[in-house]
Structures are given as C-alpha cells and as structure tokens.
Design a protein around this motif. Structure first.
Motif, PDB file in Angstrom:
ATOM      1  N   THR A  28       3.428  -6.413  12.848  1.00 28.18           N
ATOM      2  CA  THR A  28       3.494  -5.320  11.876  1.00 28.18           C
ATOM      3  C   THR A  28       2.101  -4.802  11.523  1.00 28.18           C
ATOM      4  OG1 THR A  28       3.626  -6.900  10.051  1.00 28.18           O
ATOM      5  CG2 THR A  28       5.705  -6.037  10.896  1.00 28.18           C
ATOM      6  N   ASP A  29       1.074  -5.648  11.611  1.00 21.17           N
ATOM      7  CA  ASP A  29      -0.299  -5.205  11.343  1.00 21.17           C
ATOM      8  C   ASP A  29      -0.780  -4.170  12.355  1.00 21.17           C
ATOM      9  OD1 ASP A  29      -0.600  -6.747   9.125  1.00 21.17           O
ATOM     10  OD2 ASP A  29      -1.808  -8.301  10.088  1.00 21.17           O
ATOM     11  N   LEU A  76       4.746  -2.753   2.306  1.00 27.18           N
ATOM     12  CA  LEU A  76       3.746  -2.505   3.346  1.00 27.18           C
ATOM     13  C   LEU A  76       3.994  -1.205   4.097  1.00 27.18           C
ATOM     14  CD1 LEU A  76       3.529  -6.101   4.868  1.00 27.18           C
ATOM     15  CD2 LEU A  76       2.095  -5.083   3.100  1.00 27.18           C
ATOM     16  N   PHE A  77       5.243  -0.758   4.098  1.00 30.52           N
ATOM     17  CA  PHE A  77       5.623   0.461   4.813  1.00 30.52           C
ATOM     18  C   PHE A  77       6.421   1.355   3.878  1.00 30.52           C
ATOM     19  CE2 PHE A  77       4.890  -2.651   8.056  1.00 30.52           C
ATOM     20  CZ  PHE A  77       4.239  -1.942   9.051  1.00 30.52           C
ATOM     21  N   SER A 118       2.507   2.976   7.669  1.00 32.64           N
ATOM     22  CA  SER A 118       1.948   1.722   7.177  1.00 32.64           C
ATOM     23  C   SER A 118       1.013   2.087   6.032  1.00 32.64           C
ATOM     24  CB  SER A 118       1.171   1.019   8.284  1.00 32.64           C
ATOM     25  OG  SER A 118       0.458  -0.070   7.756  1.00 32.64           O
ATOM     26  N   ARG A 125      -2.735   1.662   6.366  1.00 32.78           N
ATOM     27  CA  ARG A 125      -3.416   2.497   7.371  1.00 32.78           C
ATOM     28  C   ARG A 125      -3.673   3.927   6.896  1.00 32.78           C
ATOM     29  NH1 ARG A 125      -5.530  -0.962  11.024  1.00 32.78           N
ATOM     30  NH2 ARG A 125      -3.989  -2.534  11.534  1.00 32.78           N
TER      31      ARG A 125
END
Length: 108
Positions: A20-21, A60-61, A71, A74
């Motif tokens: 996922t990162d 996270l998303f 994300s 990001r």
C-alpha cells in the motif's frame, strides 16, 4: 510490515503482492482500476474502484472523485479543487470534498 500494508491483486493469471505504501493513486474505468505506483509500471486490474475502496485503510486513502482514490500521504498540494500528486492533477468532486477535508483535519 503487517498484513494491512499488503494487498494481493490478480493481474491476468498472476497474483501480485501490492504494498500500500507504493500506491500513489487509483483511477477507475468501469470494471477496471489502474493503479499508479511509486516503483514500477502501472497495473491495470479487473476489479471495481468500489471494491478497492472497501479494502484500503480509510485514514490512509480517500475517495476524492467518482473515478479516483488517492493515497493521502502522497498528496503534494490541493488547489482549486484539484490534488497534485507528482506530475498528475486529480479532480476533487463536490460530493467527496467534505470527507477529504475531515480526513486531512485542515489547520487554519
């Protein structure tokens, strides 16, 4: 690394481990999702964006548009209802904007 950091996806005949990162954002095309990643080429998967949304970690998303999940870590910046991740501008729709702002906990 724990199992929340990994998603297994089917690409053709292979099952791939997706960290996922490594996900920048996802773009939906009907029954397909294009996964934009930090490391390798994009993946085109036969799965719905809704299904991806169900399995991704909510903090996270974030779904920001009918066709996009980003994300949160990001995001470079947000301006004029668009998110910049790298060289890509992603639209934010009115219906998803409040959830994004809550998630980001904007300090003003």
């Amino acid at each position: 690394m724990n199992m929340k950091d990994v998603i297994f996806v089917r690409e053709g005949n292979r099952i791939i481990r997706l960290l996922t990162d490594d996900i920048l954002f996802l773009e939906g095309f009907g029954d397909y999702v294009k996964v934009y990643r930090t490391t390798e080429k994009t993946l085109l998967l036969r799965v719905s964006l809704k299904r991806f949304e169900e399995i991704l970690e909510k903090r996270l998303f974030c779904r920001v548009h009918r066709s996009y999940i980003v994300s949160v870590s990001r995001i470079d910046y947000i301006e004029h209802k668009r998110i910049r991740i790298g060289q890509t501008l992603i639209p934010i729709s009115d219906s998803y904007q409040p959830a994004l702002m809550r998630l980001l906990a904007i300090v003003e």
